[in-house]
Structures are given as C-alpha cells and as structure tokens.
Design an enzyme around this catalytic site. Structure first.
Site, PDB file in Angstrom:
ATOM      1  N   ARG A 122     -60.418  11.842 -13.106  1.00 37.34           N
ATOM      2  CA  ARG A 122     -60.803  11.813 -14.526  1.00 37.34           C
ATOM      3  C   ARG A 122     -61.097  12.992 -15.066  1.00 37.34           C
ATOM      4  NH1 ARG A 122     -61.039  12.199 -19.415  1.00 37.34           N
ATOM      5  NH2 ARG A 122     -61.648  10.568 -20.755  1.00 37.34           N
ATOM      6  N   HIS A 125     -65.096  15.619 -19.399  1.00 41.39           N
ATOM      7  CA  HIS A 125     -65.048  15.302 -20.826  1.00 41.39           C
ATOM      8  C   HIS A 125     -66.228  14.842 -21.283  1.00 41.39           C
ATOM      9  CE1 HIS A 125     -64.619  11.336 -18.916  1.00 41.39           C
ATOM     10  NE2 HIS A 125     -64.992  10.658 -20.000  1.00 41.39           N
ATOM     11  N   HIS A 127     -67.847  12.363 -24.946  1.00 45.41           N
ATOM     12  CA  HIS A 127     -67.860  11.611 -26.163  1.00 45.41           C
ATOM     13  C   HIS A 127     -69.023  11.210 -26.757  1.00 45.41           C
ATOM     14  CE1 HIS A 127     -68.171   9.011 -22.672  1.00 45.41           C
ATOM     15  NE2 HIS A 127     -67.218   9.183 -22.042  1.00 45.41           N
ATOM     16  N   GLU A 131     -71.598   5.900 -21.890  1.00 48.12           N
ATOM     17  CA  GLU A 131     -70.667   5.231 -21.003  1.00 48.12           C
ATOM     18  C   GLU A 131     -71.471   4.520 -19.826  1.00 48.12           C
ATOM     19  OE1 GLU A 131     -67.433   7.820 -19.615  1.00 48.12           O
ATOM     20  OE2 GLU A 131     -67.769   7.117 -17.686  1.00 48.12           O
ATOM     21  N   HIS A 170     -69.097  14.748 -18.345  1.00 46.52           N
ATOM     22  CA  HIS A 170     -68.907  14.481 -16.934  1.00 46.52           C
ATOM     23  C   HIS A 170     -67.526  14.261 -16.575  1.00 46.52           C
ATOM     24  CE1 HIS A 170     -68.645  11.136 -20.281  1.00 46.52           C
ATOM     25  NE2 HIS A 170     -67.594  10.581 -19.188  1.00 46.52           N
ATOM     26  N   GLU A 193     -60.942   5.038 -24.749  1.00 45.97           N
ATOM     27  CA  GLU A 193     -60.685   5.977 -23.675  1.00 45.97           C
ATOM     28  C   GLU A 193     -59.631   7.094 -24.005  1.00 45.97           C
ATOM     29  OE1 GLU A 193     -62.251   6.450 -20.961  1.00 45.97           O
ATOM     30  OE2 GLU A 193     -60.621   7.846 -20.165  1.00 45.97           O
ATOM     31  N   HIS A 307     -78.488 -21.165 -22.717  1.00 44.36           N
ATOM     32  CA  HIS A 307     -79.435 -20.068 -23.321  1.00 44.36           C
ATOM     33  C   HIS A 307     -78.845 -19.182 -24.431  1.00 44.36           C
ATOM     34  CE1 HIS A 307     -76.391 -17.891 -20.609  1.00 44.36           C
ATOM     35  NE2 HIS A 307     -76.993 -16.884 -21.276  1.00 44.36           N
ATOM     36  N   HIS A 309     -79.400 -15.108 -26.210  1.00 41.91           N
ATOM     37  CA  HIS A 309     -80.014 -13.685 -26.195  1.00 41.91           C
ATOM     38  C   HIS A 309     -80.378 -13.237 -27.488  1.00 41.91           C
ATOM     39  CE1 HIS A 309     -78.404 -13.463 -22.203  1.00 41.91           C
ATOM     40  NE2 HIS A 309     -77.398 -13.979 -22.589  1.00 41.91           N
ATOM     41  N   GLU A 314     -73.572 -10.330 -26.371  1.00 40.68           N
ATOM     42  CA  GLU A 314     -73.340 -10.475 -24.868  1.00 40.68           C
ATOM     43  C   GLU A 314     -71.736  -9.825 -24.718  1.00 40.68           C
ATOM     44  OE1 GLU A 314     -74.860 -13.553 -22.601  1.00 40.68           O
ATOM     45  OE2 GLU A 314     -73.108 -13.403 -21.177  1.00 40.68           O
ATOM     46  N   HIS A 353     -75.157 -20.732 -25.239  1.00 37.89           N
ATOM     47  CA  HIS A 353     -73.898 -20.772 -24.600  1.00 37.89           C
ATOM     48  C   HIS A 353     -74.279 -21.063 -22.997  1.00 37.89           C
ATOM     49  CE1 HIS A 353     -75.462 -16.605 -24.567  1.00 37.89           C
ATOM     50  NE2 HIS A 353     -75.021 -16.247 -23.270  1.00 37.89           N
TER      51      HIS A 353
HETATM   52 MN    MN Z   1     -66.300   9.321 -20.188  1.00 37.95          MN
HETATM   53 MN    MN Z   2     -75.685 -15.262 -21.401  1.00 34.31          MN
END
Ligand code: MN
Ligand code: MN
Length: 415
Positions: A122, A125, A127, A131, A170, A193, A307, A309, A314, A353
């Site tokens: 890859r 590059h 961005h 990542e 990277h 991407e 639970h 968050h 998520e 959830h």
């Molecule tokens: Mn990348």
């Molecule tokens: Mn969760």
C-alpha cells in the site's frame, strides 16, 4: 394486565398460539404505544410475506424479516457489511470500504477492509484523518514517521492493532508466507481509502526542476517516476525487520510510544465464564488519542450485557461467529439486526444495546469509538447501585431478586 406475565406472552407468541387476550395484553405490556406493533399483535395471514424475496439476504437477516415481538418503531439503519461493498482490485491486493456515503449513520468512523499479498505494497501516503487498524489475517509490515519526526517500523499479525495520527506519512506491506488482511477505521465517517494523499501523485505533478532543487540532486534522478498513482502494487517481500528498523533511524531518536498494540495478547479487562473484553485506548495504547477499541468475545448461549456508551458512537466490526443486536432509543424504538463475519454495526452515543451470540461458536467482534477513553454504562451496574426501594417501586420486582443483580458490570453474561 396484571396476571399475564411477559414471559408467558412471549412464549405464546413464539409458538404462534395467540389469543385475543394475549394480543391485547401484549399491546399494554411489551408495547404501550397504539396501535400495537410486533408479530404478537398480528395474525398469521398478515405475517405472510408473499412478495419478491432475495433468499440469501433474507436468510442472513432473520431479525429484519421476523422482528422479535418486543421490537417497536424504527431508526436509521445501523447494519452494513464489507460483504456488500465492491472491491477495488490492483496488483498486490485490494480494498473495499463502507464509509458515510454507503452507511449514512456512520458519521464518526469510515471502515476499510484491505488485503495485501506477500510483497504487496500500500503506497506511501498520508491523509487528514487518523488511521486505526486491526489485523484479521497474516502478517504486515507497517512504517510511519510521526509528527515530531520519529521513524517507526514494526511487523503485525492477527489480533494486533496500529494507529497513525492524522497527517503522519505511512505505508504498509504484506509479509510472508501469504501477506495479510486487516480492517482500517478512519476517525471521520466521510473519509475514504480512495482519496488519500499519495507520494506518486505528488511527485508526478511537481516540475522536475522543483524536485531537483528540493532534494538537491539532478532532475535526471526522477526521469522514471510513475506518472500514475500506484495505490496498491506488487513489490518484493521485504527483508528482516531489524534491517528496516536500522535503515530508518533518525537523529530525532525513536518514537516515545509504539504505533502498534498487541490487543489479543493483553490480559482482559473483564472476564466471566461467558467471555471477555479487552480494551485498548489512550491509557494503554498511548498513541491512540482519537480511537478507543474493545475486542469482545462472547461464548455460545451468552450475551454482551445491556449497556450504553456515554462519550461516543460505537462502530462494530464482526470477526467471528454469529450475533444479534437490539438497539433501544426514545420513542420508544427497539430494532434488532443480525451480524456475521465481515458485517458492521453502528450504535449512536447513549443508545441502549446488547449483543447475543446466536451461533454455536464464539462470537468475536470489535467495538470502536472516536474518543481517547473507553466508557460504558452497564444497566445492571446502575440498578445494583440504586436504592432497592426505588427499583422495586419502578419495576414491581421482589426486593430479594434486586439483591441478586450483578454488582460489578460483568460485561458478558451469565457471569
Ligand atoms: Mn493510510
Ligand atoms: Mn457497546
């Protein structure tokens, strides 16, 4: 509606033995909104679905076809999958993505699934977004230069993570014997991407005399640079890791914290007889300042407890097994979806959830959050630490039963 238990109503629905009394009661109990919703309030004829079907999709999403009787209302689609995303294929590997264009609810995370064969590269590059990645197969070498000029090269294998801050340049390369595969999460849903800043693009669109001046060498040096971007291309399997690490050394020294984290090898933060949760955020994976992640293992018959968050949406990536998640929102709304390997789930911040293992093998999935710290509120932990009289008055539950509620947020039940 005083002496028909919820359990008996659900059992009646499950065997299809509905009576008008049970149906009416369900409208009062499981679903207080009118008109009553759910299969339990319908008739066998009305439940038929005689129109066109895609059996492969329907067979994978049984909870969409036949929602549990407790489901109610609707909400933005929170199910997607790499399995429905087209691949971009080149020599050396491929990638496919599910970002906010394809999955509008996913505003905080864009997901990419990538494969590099042995030697597959890859391209170098960078961005705007950070990542984060989890390895799902094989072996990959990662290289990055951090934002203070510290170089870093490391090899990763299944279960390992990496994190590159936004703007850090990277590259990735598949190692022997069979390259690798991984899932990337960018910390912005609109990212992708196919719109990264690539070394080949920049050099091809810079005048040769500028390149000569910039690098202090003759323009002739650049006469063979590629004129089209490489993105993913076939290279040779790199040599020993130690040689690459030595080759990149800088007077700036080494990076203070590793950009790689061995998540699957760490001691679980929570473990019960039903499964475990391993968490990597900025407290232990120091460089990962915008992504927190949890690797969840749920054994057959068990479930990730109810639970929510409080600090982030998520983004879920399902790795092994089969699961079913119900998401709860105001309204009320409760919608259930089914998940298999390669599928993606998304739960908005603070929505309740739970995830059940519906298969016969371990269910393994990742919970990923755009935040520096993993945070969770467990329903049982809340109720266990609320005055019992308050719980009894609200839910009509015997105080003796309230005393049995788990008090330590077990994570995966039964404990
Ligand atoms: Mn990348
Ligand atoms: Mn969760």
């Amino acid at each position: 509606m005083t002496n028909i238990s919820r359990r008996s109503i659900l059992a009646a629905g499950a065997v299809g033995g509905l009576t008008s009394v049970a149906a009416h009661a369900a409208g009062v109990f499981g679903n207080p909104d009118l008109p009553p919703q759910g299969a339990i309030n319908s008739s066998p004829q009305a439940l038929l679905d005689p129109g066109p079907q895609n059996p492969a999709l329907a067979g994978n999403l049984p909870s969409f076809v036949n929602p549990p009787p407790t489901d109610v209302g609707g909400m933005p689609l929170f199910w997607s999958s790499f399995n429905i995303a087209p691949k971009r294929v080149q020599g050396g590997g491929w990638a496919r993505q599910v970002n906010a264009e394809a999955f509008p609810i996913s505003t905080t995370i864009a997901g990419v699934n990538m494969r590099l064969d042995a030697g597959g590269i890859r391209e170098l590059h960078w961005h705007q977004q950070a990542e984060w990645a989890v390895m799902t197969y094989g072996n990959i070498r990662v290289t990055v230069l951090d934002n203070q000029g510290h170089p870093y090269v490391e090899d990763v294998k299944e279960g390992d993570l990496w994190y590159f801050p936004g703007g850090a340049p990277h590259s990735l390369q598949g190692l022997g014997p069979d390259g690798g595969e991984f899932v990337l999460a960018f910390d912005r849903g609109a990212a992708g991407e196919y719109n990264t800043l690539m070394l080949s693009d920049w050099l091809a669109h810079t005048p040769p005399d500028v390149l000569a001046k910039n690098f202090g060498m003759p323009a002739d040096v650049f006469k063979n640079i590629p004129l089209q971007q490489r993105w993913i291309f076939q290279g040779k399997v790199p040599g020993p890791l130690a040689a690459d690490q030595k080759a990149v050394m800088s007077a700036n020294g080494a990076a203070p914290y590793p950009f790689v984290f061995r998540l699957s090898e760490m001691k679980p933060n929570k473990a019960t007889k039903s499964g475990q949760i391993q968490i990597a955020d900025s407290t232990n994976f120091r460089v990962s300042t915008t992504i927190a992640a949890a690797l969840v293992t749920v054994k057959p018959g068990a479930m990730r407890e109810l639970h929510w968050h409080p600090n982030a949406d998520e983004w879920q990536y399902y790795i092994k097994g089969e699961g079913r998640m119900t998401v709860f929102n105001t309204g009320p709304a409760a919608v259930t979806a089914d998940f298999r390997p390669g599928d993606i789930g998304y739960v908005l911040k603070n929505l309740g959830h739970y995830v059940e293992n519906t298969g016969t093998t371990d269910l393994v999935f990742m919970e990923i959050f755009k935040t520096d710290r993993y945070e969770e509120v467990s329903l049982s932990d809340w109720l266990a630490h609320t005055p019992p009289d308050m719980i009894a008055a609200t839910l009509n539950i015997d105080p003796a039963a309230i005393a049995q509620i788990p008090k330590n947020a077990p994570g995966v039940m039964p404990a």
